[in-house]
Each structure stands twice: as C-alpha cells, then as structure tokens.
Design a protein around this motif. Structure first.
Motif, PDB file in Angstrom:
ATOM      1  N   MET A 375       0.767  -1.315  -0.077  1.00  0.00           N
ATOM      2  CA  MET A 375       0.062   0.083   0.054  1.00  0.00           C
ATOM      3  C   MET A 375       0.804   1.162  -0.007  1.00  0.00           C
ATOM      4  SD  MET A 375      -2.656  -1.123   2.956  1.00  0.00           S
ATOM      5  CE  MET A 375      -3.800   0.272   2.659  1.00  0.00           C
ATOM      6  N   THR A 376       0.423   2.321  -0.443  1.00  0.00           N
ATOM      7  CA  THR A 376       1.131   3.605  -0.415  1.00  0.00           C
ATOM      8  C   THR A 376       0.880   4.092   0.972  1.00  0.00           C
ATOM      9  OG1 THR A 376      -1.076   4.946  -0.961  1.00  0.00           O
ATOM     10  CG2 THR A 376       0.449   4.183  -2.705  1.00  0.00           C
ATOM     11  N   PRO A 377       1.924   5.042   1.597  1.00  0.00           N
ATOM     12  CA  PRO A 377       1.678   5.577   2.849  1.00  0.00           C
ATOM     13  C   PRO A 377       0.496   6.390   3.133  1.00  0.00           C
ATOM     14  CG  PRO A 377       4.028   5.823   1.874  1.00  0.00           C
ATOM     15  CD  PRO A 377       3.204   5.205   1.091  1.00  0.00           C
ATOM     16  N   GLN A 378       0.019   6.936   2.298  1.00  0.00           N
ATOM     17  CA  GLN A 378      -1.211   7.816   2.204  1.00  0.00           C
ATOM     18  C   GLN A 378      -2.193   6.946   2.507  1.00  0.00           C
ATOM     19  OE1 GLN A 378       0.861   8.193  -0.027  1.00  0.00           O
ATOM     20  NE2 GLN A 378       1.913  10.316   0.194  1.00  0.00           N
ATOM     21  N   ASP A 379      -2.331   5.790   1.636  1.00  0.00           N
ATOM     22  CA  ASP A 379      -3.484   4.930   1.611  1.00  0.00           C
ATOM     23  C   ASP A 379      -3.620   4.310   3.173  1.00  0.00           C
ATOM     24  OD1 ASP A 379      -4.425   5.736  -0.847  1.00  0.00           O
ATOM     25  OD2 ASP A 379      -3.396   3.931  -1.757  1.00  0.00           O
ATOM     26  N   ALA A 380      -2.461   3.774   3.485  1.00  0.00           N
ATOM     27  CA  ALA A 380      -2.380   2.908   4.652  1.00  0.00           C
ATOM     28  C   ALA A 380      -2.966   3.964   6.194  1.00  0.00           C
ATOM     29  CB  ALA A 380      -0.996   2.380   5.204  1.00  0.00           C
ATOM     30  N   GLN A 381      -2.359   5.137   5.936  1.00  0.00           N
ATOM     31  CA  GLN A 381      -2.635   6.271   7.211  1.00  0.00           C
ATOM     32  C   GLN A 381      -4.329   6.417   6.949  1.00  0.00           C
ATOM     33  OE1 GLN A 381      -1.215   9.977   6.721  1.00  0.00           O
ATOM     34  NE2 GLN A 381      -1.093  10.401   8.898  1.00  0.00           N
ATOM     35  N   SER A 382      -4.743   6.642   5.676  1.00  0.00           N
ATOM     36  CA  SER A 382      -6.138   6.790   5.741  1.00  0.00           C
ATOM     37  C   SER A 382      -7.120   5.635   6.193  1.00  0.00           C
ATOM     38  CB  SER A 382      -6.495   7.228   4.068  1.00  0.00           C
ATOM     39  OG  SER A 382      -5.968   8.424   3.819  1.00  0.00           O
ATOM     40  N   ALA A 383      -6.676   4.637   5.631  1.00  0.00           N
ATOM     41  CA  ALA A 383      -7.293   3.513   6.301  1.00  0.00           C
ATOM     42  C   ALA A 383      -7.542   3.369   7.628  1.00  0.00           C
ATOM     43  CB  ALA A 383      -6.704   2.267   5.766  1.00  0.00           C
ATOM     44  N   PHE A 384      -6.342   3.388   8.521  1.00  0.00           N
ATOM     45  CA  PHE A 384      -6.472   3.410   9.755  1.00  0.00           C
ATOM     46  C   PHE A 384      -7.335   4.616  10.484  1.00  0.00           C
ATOM     47  CE2 PHE A 384      -4.519   4.614  14.285  1.00  0.00           C
ATOM     48  CZ  PHE A 384      -5.152   3.470  14.926  1.00  0.00           C
ATOM     49  N   ASP A 385      -7.187   5.711   9.871  1.00  0.00           N
ATOM     50  CA  ASP A 385      -8.080   6.912  10.470  1.00  0.00           C
ATOM     51  C   ASP A 385      -9.409   6.480  10.333  1.00  0.00           C
ATOM     52  OD1 ASP A 385      -5.790   8.237  10.999  1.00  0.00           O
ATOM     53  OD2 ASP A 385      -5.659   9.516   9.131  1.00  0.00           O
ATOM     54  N   ARG A 386      -9.738   5.738   9.197  1.00  0.00           N
ATOM     55  CA  ARG A 386     -11.321   5.578   9.003  1.00  0.00           C
ATOM     56  C   ARG A 386     -11.726   4.553   9.889  1.00  0.00           C
ATOM     57  NH1 ARG A 386      -9.786   5.990   3.676  1.00  0.00           N
ATOM     58  NH2 ARG A 386      -9.978   3.843   3.497  1.00  0.00           N
ATOM     59  N   SER A 387     -10.888   3.807  10.699  1.00  0.00           N
ATOM     60  CA  SER A 387     -11.140   2.432  11.255  1.00  0.00           C
ATOM     61  C   SER A 387     -11.770   2.843  12.788  1.00  0.00           C
ATOM     62  CB  SER A 387      -9.996   1.745  11.485  1.00  0.00           C
ATOM     63  OG  SER A 387      -9.021   2.194  12.277  1.00  0.00           O
ATOM     64  N   ASP A 388     -12.513   1.901  13.405  1.00  0.00           N
ATOM     65  CA  ASP A 388     -12.640   1.931  14.779  1.00  0.00           C
ATOM     66  C   ASP A 388     -11.757   1.924  15.571  1.00  0.00           C
ATOM     67  OD1 ASP A 388     -15.217   1.928  13.569  1.00  0.00           O
ATOM     68  OD2 ASP A 388     -15.537  -0.362  14.357  1.00  0.00           O
ATOM     69  N   LEU A 389     -10.384   1.390  15.472  1.00  0.00           N
ATOM     70  CA  LEU A 389      -9.156   1.463  16.205  1.00  0.00           C
ATOM     71  C   LEU A 389      -8.719   2.656  16.722  1.00  0.00           C
ATOM     72  CD1 LEU A 389      -7.390  -1.674  14.886  1.00  0.00           C
ATOM     73  CD2 LEU A 389      -8.541  -1.459  17.258  1.00  0.00           C
TER      74      LEU A 389
END
Length: 908
Positions: A375-389
C-alpha cells in the motif's frame, strides 16, 4: 661513494630497503599475532576479585521483597500519551546537477548496512523547505504493558522514540506529550524515564556491578537502599553470573557476550527505578536465542516493576513479537497505520485490510509489514484513520486528559540526589579505576617515560663542566620535552571512546559535564605525580644535572606541570574534535609547529617578523627555557682551546712566521727601520697610508741581498734610467705635505740612532709569557737582537749592516722622520706592545682554556639579558617561565570545561 651522485643513490636504496623490511615483518606478524592472541580475540572474560563500591555505603543483600518506591506513588503513572505528534526538519538548499556527495553517501550506507532513521523521496523534498518525519501521530502507552514500535524502512520509528523520550532536540516538534493526561514536566522527566540505546554504550574497564553501583549512586535518592536495588535489577536481568566480569571492549572481542552487554545496558536504565522505559532496537545484532533471552528479561522487569515499556523492533521473530502487549505501526513519512493490541485484533485488522488471513507458519510481524509494503503510505494512514481502532484510540486519549484535569500528580523532587562535590568524588573514583585498568593509557605513558628517560640519561651522560656538557644539557632537556608528548597522544583514544558514555550519562541526569571535567582533572593528578617522579629518578641524576635543592625542586615542579598541561592539551583536542584521527592529527601538527618555533632550532631574532608572535604564544618555549635556565644559569663551562687546535703550531702562528719568508723579512726590516727613525715632523700624514700599502704590496724590502738603504732608495727615489720607482708617486704625494725645512736638515746635519734604553722602556710591559720570544733585558738591546727574537724567520743585520751605518743611512732615517707624523714611532712601538699582549692572551687561552658563563649561552638563545652592574643574568625561570606554564595550564583546563559543556559530537 666518494661522489655526490653515488651517495644520493645509496640513500634512496637504503630508504627502500627499510620500507621493504618493515613490510615483510608486517606480513610475517599478521599470522603470528593472530596465533598469539587467538584466545583474546575470541573473547577473554576478565573478572575482578572485588568490585569497588563506587561510593555505595550499603552492602545489604537483595531479597525478594519489593523495593520501596521513593519517587511518588508506585501506581503512577498509568499511561503515557502522545497527541498529534509531528516532527519536521529543515532542508538544505538543493543543488542542481549530479550530487556526487549524495551518491557516495548512499553507496556507503548500503555497503555498511547501517540503519537510516528516516528518509524522504526527492519528490517530497521538492515540496518545501522542510520534510516531515512524523505526521500527526497519536499514541497511548499503558503501565505494565510492552509496546512494540514497528514500521517499514524509513518510517521514523527511532525518531518517534526519541521525540517521546525527550532525546530529540533538533528540528520542529509539535503536539503534546502527556503523563496520565497532564503535560509532562521537563524538570522531573529524567527521574521517571529510562532510555536504553541501540548501541551498548558502557565503560569497558568497569565490572557489571561497578557500572550499576555508579549509576545508582548518581541517580537514586540518598534514602534508597541502593545495594538492594542493584541486586534486584541484576536478578531481573539474569546477570548474576556476570556481575563481577569486566565489560571489556566489544570491538576487540573482549569481555561480555553481546546478549549480556545488552542486558547490562537495560539494567543501567532500570537501576534508577524509572516509570517509563524506552528501548531502541534491543535485539539488533543478536541471534534468536540471545534476543529471546533479552526480551524475556525485559518482560520480567516490566511486570515486576510496573513499567511503561516502549521498544522499537526491526522484524522480530514470532516468539519475541508475542511477548508484546501492544503494537504501533508506522509507514514511510512517519504516518501511523496501527495502534492497538497485538494478537487477534492486529491480525484481524490487517487481514481485513489485505483481504486475506495470516498464512500458516507465517510470522505475524512479517505479515503486517508485507501488507504495508503493498500500500502507499497515504492509503495506509487513511485506512487507519477511518477504522474503529482510531476512534477508540482518540477516545481513550480524551478520557485520560479528562481524568488528568481532575487529579494531581505526585510530588517529585526535580533536583538530582547529589551535590557537585559528591558528583566530583564519584567521577574521580571511577576515572582512577578506569585509568588503572587501561593498559594502553596507564602502562604506556609510564613505561614510555621510564624507558625514554633512561635512554636520554645514558645518551647524554658525561661531564657537564665542559662546554660540550652545556650542549648535552640543552639537548637532553629538548628531547625530554618530546617524551612528554607521548602521554598527550595516548590520552586521545580512551577519551574519545569515553565521550559516548559521557553524553549518555549526562543526558540521563547522572551528573553535570563540569563535574565530569573536574573529576577527570583530579584523577589525573596521581598519574602526573608518579610519572614526574619516575622521570626525575631515571633522568636527572644520570644526566648529571645540578644537585642543589632549589634546582631539583624547580625541575620536579616544572616537569609535573608540563606533564599536566601537555596531557590536558591532548584531552582538549579529544573533546573538541569529532574523532580520534582528527585529535591525533591536530596534536601532531601543534607539536611540530611548537618545536620549530620554540626558540631552539630557530633563534627568536632569526624568525620572520610575521611568526615571532608564535614564539611568545608557544607553551614549549616556556618549558624549554625554564628547564634550560634552571640548569645553565650560575654554571661556568670550560672551553679547552688546545683540543680544538690540536696539531696546529700555535707558537709559529703567532710569531709572524707562517711559512712566508718574504713577509717575515719585510716586517723585520720595517721594524728595524722604525726603531732607528727619529721623531716625526710631518704635519699632514693623511697620504702616508697609501705609501705604506704600496711599500708592502710592491715588496720593497723583500730582497734579502739588498741593503735597507738601497731598498729605500730603489722603492721611493730612484730605481734606474728606464723605470720609475714602484712607489714614487705615493712618495711624492707624501713629500708635498712634509716640512721642507726638516728635509733640508737631513742634508745638512747628522742623525743619531735609537739608544738601547728606549727599547727597554718599550718592551718593559710585555707579558712574561712572551719571554721565549724576547731576549733578557740584561743583554744588549740593539734593534737587531730585538728583530731576531721577534721574527725568527729573519736574519741579523741583513737590512742594516754595520758598514752601512754611515751618512747614507742617516740620510734615509732622517727623511723617514720627516715623512712620519709626530710620535709615529711611539705609536708603532705601542702597537707592537699591544700585539705582544694579544699574543700573550691568546697563548694563555690556548694553554689554560676559557670559562664561558651559562648566562652567556642563554643570552645567545634570547633567554638572558645583560646589564652594566651584573653582566649577563637569567632571572626568568620563576616569574616568567613557571608563571607562563601555569597560565597555559589554567587556560587549557578552562577550554576543556567549555568543550565538555558545550561541544557534543552526536546528533539527535
């Protein structure tokens, strides 16, 4: 090899031969030294019979009970929070074209396999004047839990660890760091946190127990049972079998194995009873079993001591990864991609992100990192920001901040447990132990001083009453100064190595840098004193210097101060330069320039005016001048001229007979003529020197067969029909100035010769040493006898035979009187008398020699002065030389403290 070309060829051949021999011996001993030192290279493990207390007064053995927490509530703090943490560093202006330096650096880093803490692509670098290494990171670490900080290469793992621990001081840091919801207090932060660096920065000459005792005495409060704390930490880190082992130099393969070193590094942080423990890649360089041994010890310490433990790990094994309670994952650019529990929550999150489950026999850490690589760094960061964690993390941080507003933290003493005097005592004791156990530092400088002092003593041994003794004394002292340079070079390496320990301990709050410098200064004094006394015993008496009490004490004091100041100069170079190569290079350059400009090889008066300032700013000048003045001043040195003129016939040399019969006869004849001349009457004798020069150069009286009167007439008046007299022109010039009345009398009256009594009066003051060259006064004092004794090369009566003592001779003598000025005869006789006196003095000097005062020799070097009342005096050794060395010493020690305090050769 009689010609120059052959000699030069021979010299080149000998230099080549020496180089070849040295290289051959080096190749030979490569294998020999490996065989001799095989066991040491493998790993010598030295132990001490008794570890020094390092200031500890308690010897109570540890028990299984908990150690009392003296820094507040044992349950505090419960959490460490980083909220919205960002970190930026400024960029250097980018240059156009190919950056050779950057390419070389990348290749070097790859070949060396070094870790890069953070990196940024060229596209990111072009976006602005700074780069972002951490991008709005939120973290929540809890008490009693171990958090694994992982990420891809260049993700900023160590950068985040340094920012949270307060080790990162450069760049721009934004965000909040909270302890139990309240902002951390920088004044008390060092007392509740511990940091174990990736490199094992330990003093190699202390045992494990001594290292822990020193740290405990520096950081623990006085009311703490330090020995109990130490034994408890040793037990937690499983170091019982290593407690009395010397740590050793890791790069030389000495001492403790790698896993034991790593546990000692962690134990040094634990012995201060921290609340929060930061570990920077504690498993780097360890095998699987060794890494597991270290992490099990950390796990045990975290559980028993209730620590908040955060560790960066690079690709951990499954066993080590499972030992952590929480995981923080970063990707390139310092972007957070996961913060939460390990185990099932972690695997479920990345399984959903990759849309696949963890394969069998796969390491969970490798699985998570492989997902991030796809994954790109931006996609990985965005995925975590949208998560319940992420939402749960933000909520837990807000809850802790709300709780922190309603509660107050426990009171913690911000000041260190020790005053400056205690710190200096602890550091002095440690420096003394370290120096004693360091053979390259202790043995080398003492052994070199003994060997070189004995060598110089034997080399310059001899009688110091002769002038050669003065030369030997100056040479011996000159080379003794070089011996003092050896400890200066030897002190560089251990101090450069100890700088890393200094930086770690001062950053952690063990002591101040000023205390370190003063403690080192005091610890060195014992070795300075021992070194000085050994040099004095091995050198002073063997060379044969003065045995007066004042001279002996001055020599000892000056050598002691010289040992001190020259070694401090080397320490200053070690503290002020980035590495030992630079320090040794700067030290060698300064010594070379100092020796050239110290006033011995080149006198001060002969120095170019633009470099004379360096003479006065030269430490070695004052050392050499003080020691030489101490030895030479007040001494007289005998110069034996007879040895210098051995084989030379001095009697003949000073009797005007150097093998030139014509010269002897000329002088003999002129002296005989002058002895008969009446008082002169010429009122103007300015042109007479030209006549005399012509007489001697033309050889007017050189013919032994010619009478004196005939020579006079042939030279001045008439030499034949076809040629003019050789000195007729000069004679005529003199005749123009004479009193013609006196000249007329010469043709009308008779003149009389000089009586014998006149010669007695003239020769009366001649020194007795000339007795072999003159006749006894009882004999007839005729001019011929005087002439015969003064000039043995001449013959009696050759110039003026008795039969010619008639009117013609009287006429010649009368004309000579008219030509000469008044009292000319007396002046000539006085000159002869002075000549006899000079000759007598020279014969006396040749026979008995001459005594040269030592102050005169010092005056030649510019180290003495002359006054009309005392003559040559050298009053400078105390108020000038000794005082100047003391000033240099004080200045260098001040610069050392400044270097210790302000110069840091490391980057954070």
């Amino acid at each position: 090899f009689a010609d120059v070309t052959s000699t030069k060829v021979f010299d080149i051949f000998m230099v080549f031969l020496f180089a070849l021999v040295y290289d051959t011996l080096g190749f030979h001993f490569i294998e020999k030294t490996r065989t001799w030192n095989h066991n040491q290279i493998r790993r010598p493990q030295a132990t001490v019979k008794k570890s020094f207390g390092m200031g500890s007064s308690s010897t109570t053995a540890a028990d299984d009970s908990n150690v009392e927490d003296t820094e507040g509530d044992s349950s505090w703090p419960s959490s460490l929070i980083g909220r919205n943490i960002s970190y930026e560093v400024p960029l250097k202006r980018k240059t156009t074209g190919i950056n050779i330096r950057k390419m070389i650096r990348k290749m070097t880093v790859k070949l060396a396999g070094k870790k890069v803490t953070a990196s940024v692509s060229d596209e990111d670098a072009e976006q602005g004047n700074s780069i972002t290494l951490l991008d709005h990171v939120d973290v929540h670490f809890r008490r009693g839990r171990m958090t694994c900080l992982m990420g891809t290469s260049g993700a900023g793992k160590t950068t985040l660890l340094d920012v949270m621990s307060g080790y990162k001081t450069g760049g721009t840091i934004s965000g909040e760091i909270l302890i139990d919801g309240r902002a951390k207090d920088p004044a008390t932060w060092k007392k509740i946190s511990g940091y174990a660096e990736q490199q094992d920065i330990l003093n190699p000459y202390l045992s494990v127990l001594e290292t822990l005792r020193f740290t405990a005495n520096c950081r623990l409060p006085k009311n703490t049972n330090k020995e109990q704390v130490i034994q408890r930490v040793i037990k937690l880190m499983n170091l019982e079998d290593w407690s009395d082992h010397i740590i050793g130099r890791e790069k030389d393969g000495e001492g403790l194995p790698k896993h034991a070193r790593k546990r000692v590094t962690i134990a040094v942080s634990l012995v201060s009873l921290p609340k929060i423990l930061f570990l920077d890649e504690p498993t780097t360089g360890l095998g699987t079993n060794a890494a597991a041994l270290v992490m099990n010890a950390v796990r045990q310490a975290t559980d028993v001591m209730g620590l908040i433990t955060v560790a960066t790990i690079h690709q951990p094994s499954k066993t080590i990864f499972d030992a952590f309670d929480d995981v923080l994952l970063l990707t390139k650019g310092g972007r957070m991609t996961y913060m939460g529990e390990s185990g099932s929550p972690l695997l479920d999150y990345f399984g959903n992100l990759a849309e696949k489950s963890l394969p069998e026999q796969c390491n969970p850490a490798d699985f998570c990192l492989s997902v991030l690589d796809e994954m790109t760094p931006q996609d990985a960061q965005s995925a975590f920001d949208r998560s319940d964690l992420s939402s749960a993390l933000v909520k837990s941080i807000d809850d802790e901040m709300e709780k922190g507003r309603s509660s107050a933290p426990p009171s913690i003493e911000s000041k260190g447990p020790n005053n400056p005097f205690t710190e200096i005592w602890l550091l002095t004791k440690r420096h003394t132990i370290v120096q004693w156990r360091n053979p390259s530092y202790c043995f080398m400088r003492i052994a070199s001083s003994i060997v070189m002092s004995l060598f110089l003593g034997v080399l310059f041994f001899g009688d110091k009453s002769q002038l050669q003794g003065a030369v030997f004394s100056i040479g011996a002292i000159f080379f003794l100064v070089f011996v003092l340079v050896i400890p200066m070079q030897a002190t560089v390496v251990p101090l450069v190595e100890d700088r890393a320990v200094l930086y770690r301990e001062t950053v952690s709050g063990c002591y101040s840098r000023i205390s370190y410098g003063i403690g080192q200064l005091i610890a060195d004094q014992t070795f300075h004193i021992v070194n000085c006394l050994l040099m004095f015993i091995c050198f002073y008496f063997l060379v044969g210097f003065k045995l007066g009490g004042g001279e002996i004490w001055y020599f000892i004091l000056m050598v002691y101060l010289s040992n001190w100041v020259i070694q401090s100069m080397g320490q200053l170079y070690a503290l002020a330069t980035p590495n030992e190569e630079s320090a040794n290079g700067l030290g060698g350059l300064s010594v070379m320039l100092s020796v050239i400009l110290m006033g011995f090889l080149i006198n001060y008066a002969a120095m170019p005016s633009g470099w004379q300032w360096a003479y006065w700013a030269n430490l070695f000048h004052y050392i050499l001048q003080g020691l030489v003045t101490n030895e030479l001043a007040g001494n007289d040195y005998h110069l034996n001229i007879s040895k210098v003129l051995e084989g030379v016939n001095v009697d003949q040399m000073f009797a005007f007979d150097g093998g030139n019969k014509n010269q002897t006869e000329q002088l003999s004849s002129i002296f005989a003529l002058v002895s008969e001349i009446p008082d002169g009457t010429n009122p103007d004798s300015g042109k007479l020197p030209s006549l005399i020069n012509c007489t001697l150069s033309k050889g007017c009286f050189a013919d032994a067969e010619e009478t004196l009167s005939a020579g006079f007439i042939d030279c001045y008046l008439f030499s034949g029909f076809r040629s003019d007299p050789p000195c007729n022109e000069e004679f005529n010039a003199v005749m123009e100035t004479v009193n013609m009345t006196e000249v007329t009398k010469c043709f009308l009256e008779d003149t009389t010769g000089m009586e014998g009594q006149l010669m007695k009066d003239i020769l009366a003051p001649v020194p007795q040493i000339m007795e072999p060259f003159i006749m006894p006064l009882e004999e007839s004092m005729t001019p011929w006898s005087v002439h015969r004794q003064l000039f043995p090369g001449g013959t009696q009566d050759q110039s003026i035979p008795e039969e010619e003592k008639d009117g013609s001779l009287d006429l010649v003598l009368c004309l000579a009187g008219a030509l000469l000025p008044q009292d000319a005869k007396n002046e000539i006789m006085n000159i002869a008398n002075d000549l006899f006196g000079i000759a007598g003095f020279i014969f006396d000097v040749v026979d008995k020699g001459i005594n040269i005062p030592g102050e005169l020799i010092l005056y030649v070097f510019g180290w003495a002065e002359y006054n009309d009342t005392e003559g040559f005096v050298a009053p400078f050794k105390w108020y000038y030389c000794m005082f100047s060395v003391a000033i240099f010493l004080i200045a260098i020690e001040i610069f050392k403290l400044i270097a210790v305090r302000f110069i840091v050769w490391t980057k954070r």
